[in-house]
Design a protein around this motif. Sequence first.
Motif, mmCIF file in Angstrom:
data_model
loop_
_atom_site.group_PDB
_atom_site.id
_atom_site.type_symbol
_atom_site.label_atom_id
_atom_site.label_comp_id
_atom_site.label_asym_id
_atom_site.label_seq_id
_atom_site.Cartn_x
_atom_site.Cartn_y
_atom_site.Cartn_z
ATOM 1 N N GLY A 91 0.804 -1.225 0.000
ATOM 2 C CA GLY A 91 0.000 0.000 0.000
ATOM 3 C C GLY A 91 0.833 1.269 0.000
ATOM 4 N N VAL A 120 -7.409 9.315 3.778
ATOM 5 C CA VAL A 120 -7.820 7.944 3.412
ATOM 6 C C VAL A 120 -7.238 6.928 4.387
ATOM 7 C CG1 VAL A 120 -7.604 6.128 1.669
ATOM 8 C CG2 VAL A 120 -8.235 8.453 0.970
ATOM 9 N N PHE A 121 -5.921 7.034 4.713
ATOM 10 C CA PHE A 121 -5.390 5.988 5.605
ATOM 11 C C PHE A 121 -5.883 6.140 7.044
ATOM 12 C CE2 PHE A 121 -1.049 8.292 5.219
ATOM 13 C CZ PHE A 121 -0.973 8.758 6.525
ATOM 14 N N THR A 124 -9.449 4.394 6.760
ATOM 15 C CA THR A 124 -9.453 2.925 6.706
ATOM 16 C C THR A 124 -8.827 2.339 7.973
ATOM 17 O OG1 THR A 124 -7.387 2.835 5.426
ATOM 18 C CG2 THR A 124 -9.452 2.805 4.172
ATOM 19 N N PRO B 87 -4.335 4.895 -7.840
ATOM 20 C CA PRO B 87 -3.278 4.252 -7.054
ATOM 21 C C PRO B 87 -3.014 4.948 -5.713
ATOM 22 C CG PRO B 87 -2.625 4.387 -9.349
ATOM 23 C CD PRO B 87 -3.925 5.138 -9.234
ATOM 24 N N LEU B 88 -3.053 6.293 -5.706
ATOM 25 C CA LEU B 88 -2.825 7.026 -4.451
ATOM 26 C C LEU B 88 -3.870 6.630 -3.413
ATOM 27 C CD1 LEU B 88 -1.273 9.513 -3.028
ATOM 28 C CD2 LEU B 88 -3.339 10.780 -3.615
ATOM 29 N N VAL B 89 -5.134 6.661 -3.837
ATOM 30 C CA VAL B 89 -6.232 6.391 -2.903
ATOM 31 C C VAL B 89 -6.249 4.921 -2.490
ATOM 32 C CG1 VAL B 89 -8.748 6.387 -2.642
ATOM 33 C CG2 VAL B 89 -7.611 8.312 -3.774
ATOM 34 N N LEU B 90 -6.097 4.004 -3.461
ATOM 35 C CA LEU B 90 -6.116 2.576 -3.139
ATOM 36 C C LEU B 90 -4.922 2.211 -2.249
ATOM 37 C CD1 LEU B 90 -7.405 -0.214 -3.496
ATOM 38 C CD2 LEU B 90 -5.992 -0.513 -5.553
ATOM 39 N N GLY B 91 -3.746 2.746 -2.583
ATOM 40 C CA GLY B 91 -2.548 2.465 -1.797
ATOM 41 C C GLY B 91 -2.700 2.949 -0.366
ATOM 42 N N ALA B 92 -3.194 4.183 -0.204
ATOM 43 C CA ALA B 92 -3.389 4.731 1.143
ATOM 44 C C ALA B 92 -4.422 3.907 1.906
ATOM 45 C CB ALA B 92 -3.820 6.198 1.056
ATOM 46 N N ALA B 93 -5.469 3.444 1.197
ATOM 47 C CA ALA B 93 -6.519 2.645 1.847
ATOM 48 C C ALA B 93 -5.948 1.318 2.364
ATOM 49 C CB ALA B 93 -7.665 2.390 0.870
ATOM 50 N N LEU B 94 -5.145 0.651 1.520
ATOM 51 C CA LEU B 94 -4.546 -0.629 1.937
ATOM 52 C C LEU B 94 -3.586 -0.419 3.100
ATOM 53 C CD1 LEU B 94 -3.762 -2.244 -1.554
ATOM 54 C CD2 LEU B 94 -5.641 -2.805 0.010
ATOM 55 N N PHE B 95 -2.781 0.641 3.013
ATOM 56 C CA PHE B 95 -1.856 0.958 4.103
ATOM 57 C C PHE B 95 -2.627 1.157 5.405
ATOM 58 C CE2 PHE B 95 0.132 4.825 6.225
ATOM 59 C CZ PHE B 95 0.828 4.066 7.150
ATOM 60 N N GLY B 96 -3.729 1.904 5.341
ATOM 61 C CA GLY B 96 -4.518 2.179 6.541
ATOM 62 C C GLY B 96 -5.053 0.905 7.186
#
Lengths: 136, 139
Positions: A91, A120-121, A124, B87-96
């Motif tokens: 991520g 966003v992080f 989530t 990618p920015l939003v999906l990456g940040a979401a997965l990181f979170g």
Amino acid sequence: MNAYLPALAGGLLIGLSAATLLLVNGRIAGISGLVAGLAQPGERRLSDLAFLLGLGLGPPLFAAMAGHWPLMRIEASWPVLAVAGLLVGFGTRLGSGCTSGHGVCGLARLSPRSLVAVLVFLATGMLTVALMRVAS
Amino acid sequence: MSGAARLLAALAAGLLFGLGLALSGMLDPARVRGFLDIGGAWDPSLVFVLGGAVSVSALGYALSRRLARPALAETFDLPTSRRIDGPLVLGAALFGIGWGLSGFCPGPAVAALSTGAAPALVFVAAMLVGMAAHALRPR
């Protein structure tokens, strides 16, 4: 307020670190980027490695000064830590940064990309903790 | 000479970062998860950490805008992209999600390696695999 004084003081040190790395070496103190960059050959690799080495020496230095190790309560099981690590590694590369690169450095530069990434992080992360609370 | 000085500056900056993390309590995943736990006994520590860090970092950035170049390097190496994309939003979401699951983000996890905590090693090893997976992913 006093309870949060170490948090604030620690934050100031982290900011001082980011400002130093930028003003002296011209680099962004984004930990995920610095770690991933070690795989790229180049003259920066050595100084990025030096930064990460210093990062690792921080807790022992704290222990020497405070007389005790910093508190670390890790509740997650090893399988959960492994899944979490995979998500954080993938991520942060896909999203170009983590709490330090987007948070400490990006917000300071008023980067719109970083502001979106941080929101966003945080969202989530909070959602994940809330779901785990409901599930347990 | 400037090469050695650059290494020393990087080492010193890293040390400040690690010391700051230890002092602020951010090496403690339970505390970080306490901050993310807005439905429970919310721990606002991270607001103070991030507030302190961003303000000094912002001063440094403001100063850098008045300088032609960094003290020991040719140029300021700053991200230039301004696109807010998938990618920015999906990456940040997965990181979170990973951050919420474990309470670890990359800085504290790498710093925690020196404490000898095995769970931090498990997390960092998996993080490196995740980074490698991103680098090797089919496009």
